[in-house]
Scaffold this motif. Structure first.
Motif, PDB file in Angstrom:
ATOM      1  N   ARG A 173      16.533  10.445  63.286  1.00  0.00           N
ATOM      2  CA  ARG A 173      17.259  10.317  62.020  1.00  0.00           C
ATOM      3  C   ARG A 173      16.387   9.686  60.933  1.00  0.00           C
ATOM      4  NH1 ARG A 173      20.231  13.657  64.972  1.00  0.00           N
ATOM      5  NH2 ARG A 173      22.449  13.571  64.513  1.00  0.00           N
ATOM      6  N   PRO A 265      19.817  16.045  60.713  1.00  0.00           N
ATOM      7  CA  PRO A 265      18.770  15.383  59.909  1.00  0.00           C
ATOM      8  C   PRO A 265      18.329  16.188  58.693  1.00  0.00           C
ATOM      9  CG  PRO A 265      18.315  15.065  62.230  1.00  0.00           C
ATOM     10  CD  PRO A 265      19.480  16.023  62.153  1.00  0.00           C
ATOM     11  N   GLU A 289      22.565   6.404  59.935  1.00  0.00           N
ATOM     12  CA  GLU A 289      21.682   7.566  60.016  1.00  0.00           C
ATOM     13  C   GLU A 289      21.255   8.007  58.620  1.00  0.00           C
ATOM     14  OE1 GLU A 289      23.157   9.612  64.200  1.00  0.00           O
ATOM     15  OE2 GLU A 289      24.043  10.312  62.320  1.00  0.00           O
TER      16      GLU A 289
END
Length: 378
Positions: A173, A265, A289
């Motif tokens: 992340r 991501p 994240e």
């Protein structure tokens, strides 16, 4: 040792499920055998895992969960485990991972008193007391310091049984060295121009996560700003009522609903802002994240991890009691202030480099493997 993990359902994109997987793999990496009891498993089974599908059915979830517990206890009596680790509340656990908030507190503060007369309440209250009651021996892995006082208030749980864990953000992340290239490729794929602004909301359970609030805030933006802004909602849930709400609000093609996916991501790197105005959120792993990816965050204060936004100075938090007008105003301010977003991005990336945000699996494994041997059956 033989370790037994208990969770009702596994699917690859749930926060609790991802935590379970990484904790189990951390224990496996130290040489221990992994057995998992589930009602349903979606996705690949990791190498070396024994996944046991519990074959029980019932007309209601709570009755099915009771049958699940009985079946698992019987199987553990035949095939004992050295540790029994639960990710849902149930009797007979050596260790419980507290992914869910205090049920008793919600039942008493958010429900009509008549709710406590029903069989559903009686089941979940009894299963929670089996974990947190003062006579229980279950050790508790806490991921939210906000929830611990609530369990103590309702059950008198001894402080010595709580183990507060740091967050467990996956390393993938964090923004990689080629983040700018990934962002450019992502925005080209989704036809986002330089002037377009992308909001992302990520998480299963759209109602709890406050997707309705996000849609209202998007609709409330000034016309010129709204025409530049898109919202992508990613998660496992039925989007139909929220698509209807979006249409009613005149948002048209400004909102996309996507199922849970493994390339989250890319969305964190490609967006301008993560929005997460949840009604109820024990932690909110996605907030961290986003921070470590350099994506500014706008979240509600009920999220257990909301304080990290302020600790890192990586976005803004809507205070309690929640007011939709305040969310609307804060969203418009964050989208129009390019300089503030650049500052929040830099602060988040710096925070990612020095804060302990990654060691949850290892710390949880330390607790699980460090307990005295039980000979365990649930």
């Amino acid at each position: 040792m033989q370790l037994a993990f208990c969770l009702y359902k596994f699917f690859p994109f749930g926060g609790m499920q991802r935590d379970f997987l990484r904790i189990a793999q951390a224990c496996q990496a130290r040489g221990h055998a992994i057995r998992v009891y589930v009602l349903a498993w979606q996705g690949e089974v990791p190498a070396g895992f024994e996944v046991v599908h519990v074959p029980v059915r019932a007309l209601s979830n709570h009755r099915r969960y009771r049958k699940y517990t009985d079946w698992v206890q019987a199987d553990l009596a035949r095939r004992p485990a050295d540790r029994v680790v639960g990710f849902n509340k149930m009797p007979g656990l050596d260790v419980y991972y507290a992914a869910d908030p205090c049920f008793e507190d919600k039942a008493r503060t958010l429900r009509n008193p008549l709710y406590r007369l029903g069989s559903r309440y009686r089941h979940f209250a009894a299963w929670e007391r089996a974990v947190f009651g003062p006579d229980s021996r279950t050790e508790i892995l806490m991921i939210s310091s906000v929830q611990q006082p609530l369990f103590v208030r309702h059950y008198g749980t001894p402080a010595s049984r709580f183990h507060l864990l740091p967050p467990g953000i996956a390393a993938d992340r964090r923004a990689p060295p080629n983040a700018a290239a990934i962002r450019a490729e992502f925005r080209n794929e989704f036809k986002l121009g330089d002037e377009d602004l992308l909001l992302v909301q990520i998480g299963s359970g759209f109602k709890t996560k406050g997707v309705d609030r996000s849609l209202k805030a998007l609709a409330a933006l000034p016309d010129a700003l709204r025409r530049r802004t898109r919202l992508m909602v990613i998660g496992q849930d039925d989007p139909k009522p929220f698509k209807l709400q979006a249409a009613t609000l005149g948002l048209g093609e400004r909102v996309d609903f996507l199922k849970g996916r493994s390339d989250v991501p890319r969305f964190l790197l490609g967006a301008e802002l993560l929005i997460h105005p949840a009604y109820n959120e024990n932690t909110g792993t996605v907030l961290l994240e986003a921070i470590v990816a350099g994506l500014p965050v706008l979240a509600s204060a009920v999220c257990g991890y909301a304080h990290y936004i302020e600790d890192a100075d990586a976005g803004r938090v809507v205070p309690e009691p929640f007011a939709q007008a305040q969310l609307d105003r804060m969203l418009a301010e964050m989208l129009t202030d390019d300089g503030a977003r650049r500052r929040w991005q830099a602060n988040g990336l710096a925070f990612a480099g020095h804060a302990d945000l990654y060691s949850l699996p290892e710390r949880a494994a330390d607790v699980i493997l460090g307990l005295p041997a039980t000979g365990g059956s649930a």
